[in-house]
Design a protein around this motif. Sequence first.
Motif, PDB file in Angstrom:
ATOM      1  N   MET A  92       0.807  -1.215   0.000  1.00  0.00           N
ATOM      2  CA  MET A  92       0.000   0.000   0.000  1.00  0.00           C
ATOM      3  C   MET A  92       0.841   1.266   0.000  1.00  0.00           C
ATOM      4  SD  MET A  92      -3.144  -0.202  -0.572  1.00  0.00           S
ATOM      5  CE  MET A  92      -3.438   1.532  -0.244  1.00  0.00           C
ATOM      6  N   ALA A  93       1.968   1.291   0.705  1.00  0.00           N
ATOM      7  CA  ALA A  93       2.806   2.496   0.699  1.00  0.00           C
ATOM      8  C   ALA A  93       3.404   2.723  -0.680  1.00  0.00           C
ATOM      9  CB  ALA A  93       3.907   2.372   1.753  1.00  0.00           C
ATOM     10  N   THR A  94       3.842   1.650  -1.336  1.00  0.00           N
ATOM     11  CA  THR A  94       4.357   1.787  -2.700  1.00  0.00           C
ATOM     12  C   THR A  94       3.274   2.333  -3.618  1.00  0.00           C
ATOM     13  OG1 THR A  94       5.869  -0.083  -2.358  1.00  0.00           O
ATOM     14  CG2 THR A  94       5.421   0.567  -4.631  1.00  0.00           C
ATOM     15  N   THR A  95       2.073   1.802  -3.483  1.00  0.00           N
ATOM     16  CA  THR A  95       0.951   2.246  -4.308  1.00  0.00           C
ATOM     17  C   THR A  95       0.577   3.684  -4.001  1.00  0.00           C
ATOM     18  OG1 THR A  95       0.109  -0.001  -4.527  1.00  0.00           O
ATOM     19  CG2 THR A  95      -1.467   1.784  -4.879  1.00  0.00           C
ATOM     20  N   MET A  96       0.566   4.053  -2.720  1.00  0.00           N
ATOM     21  CA  MET A  96       0.222   5.421  -2.360  1.00  0.00           C
ATOM     22  C   MET A  96       1.231   6.411  -2.936  1.00  0.00           C
ATOM     23  SD  MET A  96      -2.378   6.687  -0.768  1.00  0.00           S
ATOM     24  CE  MET A  96      -2.917   5.593   0.533  1.00  0.00           C
ATOM     25  N   GLY A  97       2.511   6.044  -2.900  1.00  0.00           N
ATOM     26  CA  GLY A  97       3.509   6.913  -3.519  1.00  0.00           C
ATOM     27  C   GLY A  97       3.263   7.105  -5.001  1.00  0.00           C
ATOM     28  N   LYS A  98       2.838   6.044  -5.667  1.00  0.00           N
ATOM     29  CA  LYS A  98       2.557   6.127  -7.104  1.00  0.00           C
ATOM     30  C   LYS A  98       1.377   7.045  -7.398  1.00  0.00           C
ATOM     31  CE  LYS A  98       1.111   3.284 -11.034  1.00  0.00           C
ATOM     32  NZ  LYS A  98       0.752   1.915 -11.494  1.00  0.00           N
ATOM     33  N   VAL A  99       0.250   6.852  -6.684  1.00  0.00           N
ATOM     34  CA  VAL A  99      -0.935   7.641  -7.001  1.00  0.00           C
ATOM     35  C   VAL A  99      -0.752   9.105  -6.593  1.00  0.00           C
ATOM     36  CG1 VAL A  99      -2.464   5.646  -6.853  1.00  0.00           C
ATOM     37  CG2 VAL A  99      -2.123   7.064  -4.837  1.00  0.00           C
ATOM     38  N   MET A 100       0.018   9.365  -5.545  1.00  0.00           N
ATOM     39  CA  MET A 100       0.258  10.756  -5.165  1.00  0.00           C
ATOM     40  C   MET A 100       1.183  11.436  -6.169  1.00  0.00           C
ATOM     41  SD  MET A 100       0.255  10.746  -1.017  1.00  0.00           S
ATOM     42  CE  MET A 100      -0.156  12.501  -0.981  1.00  0.00           C
TER      43      MET A 100
END
Length: 431
Positions: A377-385
């Motif tokens: 989720m942190a990797t994904t959150m970095g991507k979408v932000m």
Amino acid sequence: MNQNYSERPFPPSLWHATATPAPLTPPIQESAHTSVVIIGAGYTGLSMALHLAEKGVDVIVLDAEQPGWGASGRNGGQVIPGLKYDPDELVSRFGAKWGEALIRLSGAAADTVFDLIDKYQISCDAVRKGWIQTAHSQNMMRVMERRASQWARRGAPVQLLDQSAVAQRIGTGGFMGGWIDSRAGSVQPLSYARGLARAAQGLGVQIYGQSRATRISKVSEGWQVAAGHGATVTASQVLIATNGYTDGLWPSLRQTVLAANSFLVATPPLSDEQGAAILPGREVSSDSRRLLVYFRRDAQGRLVLGGRGPFSNPQGTSEWAHIERALELLFPQLKGIAYEYRWAGRVAVTADFMPHVHQPAPGLHIALGYNGRGIAMATTMGKVMAEHIAGDPTVPLPYPVTAIKPIPFHHLQRFYMAAGVAWYRLLDALS
């Protein structure tokens, strides 16, 4: 070898001993201007930096220690998609539009990790054999039947496992059954963090270690971050991504999470006979209790197992005794085994068990609180932000943005954690 935990320098642990070498990240010495400054070189910050750099955005990353020093280098290495809530409950909580968007985002979170590993050839012992969640009671087995059904309706590659199948795959009895989510896998977590850092540096991102952000100020150009050594970084956009190691940099932010400790141990590499019985397929696993334990085999064949521990930082090997007992109860064939490594790290737990995204002022972004699902989720959150910042500013994030709301009586968080542990133990016993 028995390794003790210490807060500084990086705790000698399995991840430190077996991780790929650290990238060069010296302290910042001179003031600089950039488009985006990121505070925190964990998965969120490094993923955002990498995805921004792919889009040609200038980025500086500041970390109080080194990339992966915090929770990103101290976790169990399990890459699990999804959030703490099942799909139908997300729809119930957030409505059909937001709920289904969160299901799609979190359901693809493991893909984000493994796609980056493939794209940048990150050497981190990546294995994608799935996640087995075991049911410790018939009640929990019914919960898992519903959980697997909800994901299956949305096209996820999941499968129910009966008692015999779980025992064969994991190497221990006592579970009523479970389910497997084939989207999941594992990595050597510190190597993965360092691989993200190297990939970002290769695209021009400047990463500075031993450069703790001490102040954020609004200036005419946007924001200015004081980073020690007399240096400042000025940027139009700022991301705070400090998770379980959040301090008082931004008002009240530290009080929005409980920094719970996870304790982990690693055995020596298992013998051929032991390895043929315990997780021979190299899946990762965790049980269904509220006070769960999670375990997997690493690239060298060790059994790595973790769970919650005391709130304070451990001082001696006896503080891992409860984790060692759990391992030997789960795998009685390993009773009396030596332990090569012991370590601990902080997990950021939120009151609603959801990651939190805040935008308290124009150009200031915050993401934290992954509740034990941080790699995916942190990797994904970095991507979408990154996509949000580099894209059309009028297009909202595909994740709810909330106000900063401190947990009431946060200064009693040690009491909260102790009371929560006692309550969850009771619920687990009753279930």
